[in-house]
Every structure is written in C-alpha cells, then in structure tokens.
Design a protein around this motif. Structure first.
Motif, PDB file in Angstrom:
ATOM      1  N   GLN A  87       0.832  -1.203   0.000  1.00 50.27           N
ATOM      2  CA  GLN A  87       0.000   0.000   0.000  1.00 50.27           C
ATOM      3  C   GLN A  87       0.868   1.255   0.000  1.00 50.27           C
ATOM      4  O   GLN A  87       0.569   2.224  -0.702  1.00 50.27           O
ATOM      5  CB  GLN A  87      -0.927  -0.015   1.217  1.00 50.27           C
ATOM      6  N   ALA A  88       1.941   1.229   0.753  1.00 54.12           N
ATOM      7  CA  ALA A  88       2.848   2.388   0.793  1.00 54.12           C
ATOM      8  C   ALA A  88       3.504   2.583  -0.573  1.00 54.12           C
ATOM      9  O   ALA A  88       3.642   3.728  -1.046  1.00 54.12           O
ATOM     10  CB  ALA A  88       3.908   2.189   1.873  1.00 54.12           C
ATOM     11  N   ARG A  89       3.883   1.481  -1.214  1.00 57.14           N
ATOM     12  CA  ARG A  89       4.488   1.579  -2.546  1.00 57.14           C
ATOM     13  C   ARG A  89       3.490   2.169  -3.544  1.00 57.14           C
ATOM     14  O   ARG A  89       3.837   3.049  -4.339  1.00 57.14           O
ATOM     15  CB  ARG A  89       4.959   0.195  -3.006  1.00 57.14           C
ATOM     16  N   LEU A  90       2.236   1.713  -3.481  1.00 57.89           N
ATOM     17  CA  LEU A  90       1.216   2.240  -4.383  1.00 57.89           C
ATOM     18  C   LEU A  90       0.953   3.726  -4.126  1.00 57.89           C
ATOM     19  O   LEU A  90       0.821   4.513  -5.068  1.00 57.89           O
ATOM     20  CB  LEU A  90      -0.074   1.431  -4.239  1.00 57.89           C
ATOM     21  N   ARG A  91       0.918   4.124  -2.839  1.00 57.81           N
ATOM     22  CA  ARG A  91       0.738   5.545  -2.516  1.00 57.81           C
ATOM     23  C   ARG A  91       1.893   6.376  -3.066  1.00 57.81           C
ATOM     24  O   ARG A  91       1.700   7.466  -3.613  1.00 57.81           O
ATOM     25  CB  ARG A  91       0.624   5.730  -1.004  1.00 57.81           C
ATOM     26  N   ASP A  92       3.121   5.845  -2.954  1.00 59.85           N
ATOM     27  CA  ASP A  92       4.284   6.560  -3.481  1.00 59.85           C
ATOM     28  C   ASP A  92       4.206   6.689  -5.006  1.00 59.85           C
ATOM     29  O   ASP A  92       4.521   7.734  -5.569  1.00 59.85           O
ATOM     30  CB  ASP A  92       5.584   5.854  -3.091  1.00 59.85           C
ATOM     31  N   GLN A  93       3.782   5.621  -5.663  1.00 60.61           N
ATOM     32  CA  GLN A  93       3.666   5.656  -7.121  1.00 60.61           C
ATOM     33  C   GLN A  93       2.588   6.655  -7.552  1.00 60.61           C
ATOM     34  O   GLN A  93       2.741   7.353  -8.559  1.00 60.61           O
ATOM     35  CB  GLN A  93       3.353   4.268  -7.676  1.00 60.61           C
ATOM     36  N   LEU A  94       1.501   6.720  -6.777  1.00 58.90           N
ATOM     37  CA  LEU A  94       0.459   7.707  -7.093  1.00 58.90           C
ATOM     38  C   LEU A  94       0.968   9.129  -6.864  1.00 58.90           C
ATOM     39  O   LEU A  94       0.658  10.041  -7.625  1.00 58.90           O
ATOM     40  CB  LEU A  94      -0.786   7.461  -6.241  1.00 58.90           C
ATOM     41  N   SER A 138      -7.624   9.678  -5.758  1.00 55.99           N
ATOM     42  CA  SER A 138      -6.887   8.407  -5.790  1.00 55.99           C
ATOM     43  C   SER A 138      -6.345   8.063  -4.410  1.00 55.99           C
ATOM     44  O   SER A 138      -6.408   6.913  -3.974  1.00 55.99           O
ATOM     45  CB  SER A 138      -5.732   8.495  -6.798  1.00 55.99           C
ATOM     46  N   GLN A 139      -5.802   9.057  -3.724  1.00 55.36           N
ATOM     47  CA  GLN A 139      -5.269   8.828  -2.378  1.00 55.36           C
ATOM     48  C   GLN A 139      -6.374   8.370  -1.425  1.00 55.36           C
ATOM     49  O   GLN A 139      -6.168   7.489  -0.597  1.00 55.36           O
ATOM     50  CB  GLN A 139      -4.583  10.088  -1.839  1.00 55.36           C
ATOM     51  N   ARG A 140      -7.556   8.979  -1.542  1.00 55.00           N
ATOM     52  CA  ARG A 140      -8.674   8.564  -0.679  1.00 55.00           C
ATOM     53  C   ARG A 140      -9.106   7.138  -0.995  1.00 55.00           C
ATOM     54  O   ARG A 140      -9.405   6.350  -0.096  1.00 55.00           O
ATOM     55  CB  ARG A 140      -9.843   9.532  -0.819  1.00 55.00           C
ATOM     56  N   ILE A 141      -9.147   6.784  -2.263  1.00 49.47           N
ATOM     57  CA  ILE A 141      -9.519   5.414  -2.647  1.00 49.47           C
ATOM     58  C   ILE A 141      -8.499   4.424  -2.106  1.00 49.47           C
ATOM     59  O   ILE A 141      -8.851   3.371  -1.551  1.00 49.47           O
ATOM     60  CB  ILE A 141      -9.656   5.299  -4.182  1.00 49.47           C
ATOM     61  N   ILE A 142      -7.225   4.748  -2.219  1.00 53.08           N
ATOM     62  CA  ILE A 142      -6.172   3.862  -1.698  1.00 53.08           C
ATOM     63  C   ILE A 142      -6.283   3.752  -0.184  1.00 53.08           C
ATOM     64  O   ILE A 142      -6.133   2.664   0.386  1.00 53.08           O
ATOM     65  CB  ILE A 142      -4.775   4.363  -2.117  1.00 53.08           C
ATOM     66  N   ALA A 143      -6.592   4.849   0.504  1.00 53.93           N
ATOM     67  CA  ALA A 143      -6.749   4.798   1.971  1.00 53.93           C
ATOM     68  C   ALA A 143      -7.910   3.881   2.355  1.00 53.93           C
ATOM     69  O   ALA A 143      -7.819   3.106   3.317  1.00 53.93           O
ATOM     70  CB  ALA A 143      -6.969   6.196   2.527  1.00 53.93           C
ATOM     71  N   ILE A 144      -9.001   3.965   1.589  1.00 56.67           N
ATOM     72  CA  ILE A 144     -10.154   3.099   1.878  1.00 56.67           C
ATOM     73  C   ILE A 144      -9.793   1.633   1.648  1.00 56.67           C
ATOM     74  O   ILE A 144     -10.122   0.769   2.464  1.00 56.67           O
ATOM     75  CB  ILE A 144     -11.361   3.522   1.008  1.00 56.67           C
TER      76      ILE A 144
END
Length: 167
Positions: A87-94, A138-144
């Motif tokens: 999840q952290a990697r995906l947040r960084d990529q976003l 996108s960040q909110r969707i990833i957080a959910i």
C-alpha cells in the motif's frame, strides 16, 4: 471351696476368657483395618497417578495450542506488513505520478458530462473511454482499500484464532 470362691473363680475365668477373646478379636480387626488401609492407599495412589497424567496431557495440549497460535500470529503479522508495504508503494507511485487511477466512462453522448479522458489506445479495455482520477481522490480510494485490506487480514486472524481455540 466355698460357693463364693467358686463363683469368684468362674468370674475370673470368664473375665480372662473374655479378655483373651477380646484380644483375638482386636487382633483380627486390626489386621482387617490394616488391609483396608493398604487398599485405600493403593486407590489413592492410582487416582493421583491418573490425575497427574491427565494434567500432563492437558498441559501438552495447551502448549501445542500456544505454539500453533504463535505461528498463526507470525503469519498474519507478515501478511499485514506485506500489505502495508504494498500500500505504501502504491501511494508513493500515485504521488510521483508513476501510476494513475482511471475509471471507465459510460458511453452516453446525451449526458453532456465533460470529463477529461485519457489519451492513447493502450489499456485493458480496447476502444473504451477512460477518465483519470484526481490525485486526491486516488489517495482517498487507496486509503479506503488500505483499511479494507487491514480489516480482512485482522478478520482472518480472528477466525483462525477462534478455529484453533474452539474445537
């Protein structure tokens, strides 16, 4: 001998006879009591041995269950840390715009909705229009999804614990 002496001699003989019989009876009763005491001691020893064997078996089961639960806890902790790392990697990529989230647009020309579409033909769905999502969305969707993934992992851990504890 006088009748009083005869009567006294008979009484003494009876008392000695009863005393002897009493001693024999006492000896027999003592022997019976000693035998019963020995049997009672054997029964107590057997009961004690059975109880200690049962206690050892229960302790062995408890230790095995504790080891199983510790292994499951390590597995779920590893799953959780892997999910958090992904999840952290995906947040960084976003955040660096290496990855962008997009949604398929419904083909409704009458709607008049002007959503910017992604340019280019490369994609999973051919000839479909897609709209890129704003980075904040996108960040909110990833957080959910992060919260959902964590909840699923925690639920699996709880279910595994209940299955292990309750037969």
């Amino acid at each position: 001998m006088t009748p009083g002496q005869i009567l006294g001699a008979i009484l003494v003989a009876l008392i000695v006879g009863f005393g002897g019989a009493w001693q024999v009876q006492d000896w027999r009763m003592g022997e019976k009591l000693a035998k019963q005491s020995g049997l009672h001691g054997d029964d107590l020893a057997a009961i004690s041995n059975a109880a200690s064997a049962q206690a050892r078996a229960e302790q062995g089961k408890r230790l095995a269950l504790e080891q199983q639960l510790a292994g499951q806890d390590q597995q779920h902790s590893k799953e959780l840390s892997n999910a958090q790392r992904n999840q952290a990697r995906l947040r960084d990529q976003l955040a660096t715009a290496d990855v962008r989230l997009s949604v398929l647009l419904a083909e409704d020309p009458a709607s008049g909705c002007n959503v910017p579409t992604a340019t280019g033909t490369a994609g999973v769905v051919h000839a479909a229009r897609r709209a890129k999502l704003d980075q904040a969305h996108s960040q909110r969707i990833i957080a959910i999804t992060d919260d959902g993934d964590n909840a699923i992992i925690a639920l699996r851990a709880c279910q595994a614990y209940v299955r292990a504890v309750a037969p």
